[in-house]
Design an enzyme around this catalytic site. Structure first.
Site, mmCIF file in Angstrom:
data_model
loop_
_atom_site.group_PDB
_atom_site.id
_atom_site.type_symbol
_atom_site.label_atom_id
_atom_site.label_comp_id
_atom_site.label_asym_id
_atom_site.label_seq_id
_atom_site.Cartn_x
_atom_site.Cartn_y
_atom_site.Cartn_z
ATOM 1 N N ASP A 1 -12.774 -9.599 -6.288
ATOM 2 C CA ASP A 1 -12.325 -10.474 -5.204
ATOM 3 C C ASP A 1 -13.444 -11.394 -4.739
ATOM 4 O OD1 ASP A 1 -9.732 -9.557 -5.182
ATOM 5 O OD2 ASP A 1 -10.071 -8.065 -3.611
ATOM 6 N N HIS B 1 0.816 -1.209 0.000
ATOM 7 C CA HIS B 1 0.000 0.000 0.000
ATOM 8 C C HIS B 1 0.853 1.265 0.000
ATOM 9 C CE1 HIS B 1 -3.847 -2.141 1.656
ATOM 10 N NE2 HIS B 1 -3.545 -2.474 0.420
#
Length: 385
Positions: free
Chosen positions: A229, A202
């Site tokens: 996902d 991230h």
């Protein structure tokens, strides 16, 4: 001092930044779903592992019987064990695909995430090996004997290391007890390392198939990628159900269904399928110490991949998806990996020994020659441009 309400508010903001408003490249494909699938596999393995630990007895006289007890007498015990065993195979399948995607698309330029990922790969293999010993079947016992005996190849202190690991002069009760403890505790260390891996990801941002500037053309993670996902979770669950319910022993070694017998050596000792490539490399080197070093280096060589890539500034050099020669080279490596896995399941005899040695040579040659192939391909693409 923060009040509980304030802490809860900050946590919700953090989760919103990470899972909802996280800026993600707009062109990433389904290959980027593998990370979330691995996270789901890890959660399932932790839950089923804890459930199995309630009934498992780490004793050489009761270990195998406790597995039989779990399978036949514990309510839904057969399901928990089948999910745990086959879940390990699914985990490694997605893990190897995740590493392959990183090599193909140049994800190793995020050095922090890549190095932690390699450590996670090595730790996963160690945890899986420890778990393979716990059923105390015929292949578990002899596999533990063979693999742990490799430490004797360490100069000067090898013998002492083996005795310390065994807790005696052979694989026995102390070995099983400490392997059980390590197999139970180490996954929680792995969870912490996964957090570090995601943190690095991230900070730098996800890579993308084109290898272009990651700070441009981004979209929110939700709903564009969260929906992908969810679809990946559904498809993986469907595959897991088919494997667990209809083919629960498809990927399990038959010899491990018999209780360990120290007086009978199996005609062919082999590990689980996800260790076979390393096992082939181990037995392809005539020298014992050389074989152990080659087997360890077959995983640790991934740590040097960012160093071997010479020029990350050339966009077409950041991955293999541009140059045809690089693609051919990568898929040759992939085919060679499959051959190594197949040879590991074959007996130690000709021509499997020679094929294994040739495949081992090409396995390491790939990491040395791939930078040259990619660099030449990048120069050609720039000249044509």
């Amino acid at each position: 001092m923060l009040t509980p309400a304030r802490k809860k508010e900050q946590l919700l903001v953090l989760l919103n930044d990470v899972m909802v408003d996280l800026p993600s490249p707009s062109n990433i494909s389904l290959w980027w779903n593998l990370g979330s699938l691995l996270g789901l596999c890890l959660v399932v393995q932790l839950i089923t592992g804890v459930m199995l630990s309630f009934h498992y007895c780490p004793d050489i006289n009761m270990g195998f019987e406790s597995i039989v007890h779990i399978t036949k007498e514990v309510n839904m015990g057969w399901l928990m064990r089948s999910v745990h065993v086959n879940g390990a195979s699914l985990f490694f399948f997605f893990l190897y695909a995740h590493v392959g995607r990183g090599l193909y698309y140049g994800a190793f330029f995020n050095i922090g995430a890549w190095q932690v990922g390699v450590l996670l790969l090595a730790l996963s293999m160690g945890i899986a090996f420890l778990g393979y010993i716990l059923p105390w079947g015929q292949m578990s016992f002899w596999g533990a004997t063979v693999i742990t005996s490799m430490l004797s190849a360490v100069p000067y202190v090898g013998g002492e290391l083996v005795e310390w690991l065994w807790g005696g002069y052979s694989v026995g009760g102390p070995t099983l007890t400490r392997f059980y403890s390590l197999h139970f505790l180490t996954p929680f260390v792995m969870v912490a390392m996964v957090g570090v891996h995601v943190l690095y990801l991230h900070q730098e941002g996800s890579n993308n198939p084109l290898g272009v500037n990651k700070d441009k053309d981004k979209i929110p993670f939700h709903p564009f990628y969260s929906s992908k996902d969810v679809l990946g979770f559904f498809l993986m669950s469907l595959l897991a159900c088919i494997l667990v319910i209809f083919h629960p022993f498809l990927l399990v070694e038959v010899a491990n269904s018999m209780e360990a017998n120290v007086l009978v050596t199996p005609s062919h000792i082999q590990p689980e399928w996800y260790f076979l490539f390393a096992y082939t490399i181990l037995r392809s080197i005539p020298n014992k110490l050389g074989g152990v070093m080659a087997m360890c280096f077959s995983v640790l060589i991934l740590c040097f991949v960012p160093v071997l890539r010479w020029n990350a500034s050339v966009p077409s050099f950041r991955g293999m998806s541009f140059a045809v020669s690089s693609q051919i080279f990568f898929f040759f490596f992939l085919s060679n990996f499959v051959i190594l896995t197949w040879i590991g399941s074959r007996p130690v005899m000709e021509p499997f020994v020679q094929v294994g040695q040739v495949s081992t040579f090409f396995f390491f040659l790939y990491f040395l020659c791939c930078p040259i192939v990619q660099y030449v391909s990048s120069l050609r693409s720039l000249n044509w441009a």
